[in-house]
Design a protein around this motif. Sequence first.
Motif, short mmCIF file in Angstrom:
data_model
loop_
_atom_site.label_atom_id
_atom_site.label_comp_id
_atom_site.label_asym_id
_atom_site.label_seq_id
_atom_site.Cartn_x
_atom_site.Cartn_y
_atom_site.Cartn_z
N UNK A 40 -11.62 -11.38 -4.82
CA UNK A 40 -10.14 -11.32 -4.75
C UNK A 40 -9.58 -12.43 -3.86
N UNK A 41 -10.26 -13.57 -3.87
CA UNK A 41 -9.83 -14.71 -3.05
C UNK A 41 -8.37 -15.07 -3.33
N UNK A 42 -7.93 -14.85 -4.54
CA UNK A 42 -6.55 -15.19 -4.91
C UNK A 42 -5.53 -14.49 -3.98
N UNK A 43 -5.90 -13.28 -3.54
CA UNK A 43 -4.96 -12.49 -2.72
C UNK A 43 -4.85 -13.06 -1.31
N UNK A 44 -5.77 -13.94 -0.97
CA UNK A 44 -5.82 -14.46 0.39
C UNK A 44 -5.14 -15.82 0.53
N UNK A 45 -4.79 -16.42 -0.60
CA UNK A 45 -4.26 -17.78 -0.54
C UNK A 45 -2.81 -17.79 -0.07
N UNK A 46 -2.51 -18.84 0.68
CA UNK A 46 -1.18 -19.00 1.27
C UNK A 46 -0.07 -18.91 0.21
N UNK A 47 -0.28 -19.58 -0.94
CA UNK A 47 0.82 -19.68 -1.92
C UNK A 47 0.97 -18.43 -2.80
N UNK A 48 0.05 -17.47 -2.66
CA UNK A 48 0.13 -16.28 -3.52
C UNK A 48 1.42 -15.50 -3.26
N UNK A 49 2.10 -15.17 -4.35
CA UNK A 49 3.38 -14.45 -4.23
C UNK A 49 3.13 -13.01 -3.80
N UNK A 50 4.05 -12.47 -3.04
CA UNK A 50 3.93 -11.09 -2.59
C UNK A 50 5.31 -10.45 -2.56
N UNK A 51 5.31 -9.14 -2.44
CA UNK A 51 6.56 -8.41 -2.27
C UNK A 51 6.53 -7.79 -0.88
N UNK A 52 7.62 -7.94 -0.14
CA UNK A 52 7.71 -7.24 1.13
C UNK A 52 8.07 -5.79 0.85
N UNK A 53 7.30 -4.87 1.37
CA UNK A 53 7.64 -3.44 1.23
C UNK A 53 7.64 -2.82 2.61
N UNK A 54 8.57 -1.89 2.85
CA UNK A 54 8.53 -1.18 4.13
C UNK A 54 7.78 0.14 3.96
N UNK A 55 7.61 0.85 5.06
CA UNK A 55 6.76 2.05 4.99
C UNK A 55 7.36 3.12 4.09
N UNK A 56 8.70 3.23 4.06
CA UNK A 56 9.32 4.23 3.19
C UNK A 56 9.08 3.86 1.72
N UNK A 57 9.19 2.56 1.41
CA UNK A 57 8.98 2.14 0.01
C UNK A 57 7.53 2.39 -0.41
N UNK A 58 6.62 2.15 0.52
CA UNK A 58 5.20 2.38 0.20
C UNK A 58 4.95 3.88 0.00
N UNK A 59 5.56 4.69 0.86
CA UNK A 59 5.38 6.14 0.69
C UNK A 59 6.02 6.62 -0.62
N UNK A 60 7.18 6.06 -0.97
CA UNK A 60 7.81 6.44 -2.25
C UNK A 60 6.94 6.06 -3.43
N UNK A 61 6.33 4.88 -3.33
CA UNK A 61 5.43 4.43 -4.41
C UNK A 61 4.30 5.46 -4.60
N UNK A 62 3.78 5.92 -3.48
CA UNK A 62 2.68 6.90 -3.53
C UNK A 62 3.17 8.21 -4.15
N UNK A 63 4.33 8.70 -3.69
CA UNK A 63 4.85 9.98 -4.20
C UNK A 63 5.16 9.87 -5.69
#
Length: 221
Positions: A40-63
């Motif tokens: 999963x080296x791709x996930x470690x690269x500087x230019x890889x796009x990501x989404x900022x999520x806060x703890x509530x958003x992460x918990x909502x995703x789980x629920x």
Amino acid sequence: MMYKVVEHFISINGEGKRAGELALFIRFKGCNLTCSYCDTMWANREHTKFTFMNKEEIHNLIKESKVKNVTLTGGEPLLQDNMYELLEFISQDKSVNIEIETNGSVDIGTFSKLDNPPSFTLDYKLPSSNMEDLMYTNNYNYLKNSDVVKFVAGTKSDLDRAKEIIKKYDLTNKCHVYLSPSFEEITPAQIVEYMKENRLNDVKLQLQMHKFIWDPEERGV
Ligand SMILES: C[S@@+](CC[C@H](N)C(=O)[O-])C[C@H]1O[C@@H](n2cnc3c(N)ncnc32)[C@H](O)[C@@H]1O
Ligand SMILES: Nc1nc2[nH]cc(C(=O)O)c2c(=O)[nH]1
Ligand code: SF4
Ligand SMILES: [Mg+2]
């Protein structure tokens, strides 16, 4: 606080104690190691796009997922700023099982002191990974019997080293111990032969099931 998420998906867990069960995967960006075999080296690269999520958003995703098992992986999940705060928040929800895939170089001491601590799958990086010098073996003082120490082996000398470490830290009496082939570098049969020759009791062979079900290069499965 915001966490850098590069992907999330539902699949069966291909690894670990709950292999074969549904799991929600949340993959965080960035890693401090560069293992020779990293899939999963791709996930470690500087230019890889990501989404900022806060703890509530992460918990909502789980629920919203309605999936009980949640695997936090990466990259190295424990290196996200304020990971403690996220774990403290989501671990209050006793209806979910949190598993953390971690690389063995990060101190898990503070995380293991949470009221409802997650299960750790803690790698010990063997010589062929080129990362062995960075292993933080003090972590073995914090292991619970629900945790896993995992060795990904690519060579016979990796297996010898794994055997030494298991013995030195008495790992089979502390937690689950898994041996897994570095994908297509050593065959599962060679690992089983080694386990037989060395009578490695209380150690489990583990295959990355998702790489047999789907194309091993496919993401999000
Ligand atoms: C991609 S890592 C992410 C979590 C963390 N950085 C770690 O290394 O534990 C998840 C798991 O996949 C394993 N892994 C990575 N590449 C692999 C490969 N080519 N063959 C077998 N296992 C691999 C790692 O050893 C680790 O146990
Ligand atoms: N199906 C599936 N199971 C997994 N178990 C651990 C994974 C990981 O990348 O950490 C993983 C993954 O990427 N896919
Ligand atoms: S520690 Fe994990 S994510 Fe980082 S390079 Fe190694 S296998 Fe890949
Ligand atoms: Mg791991």
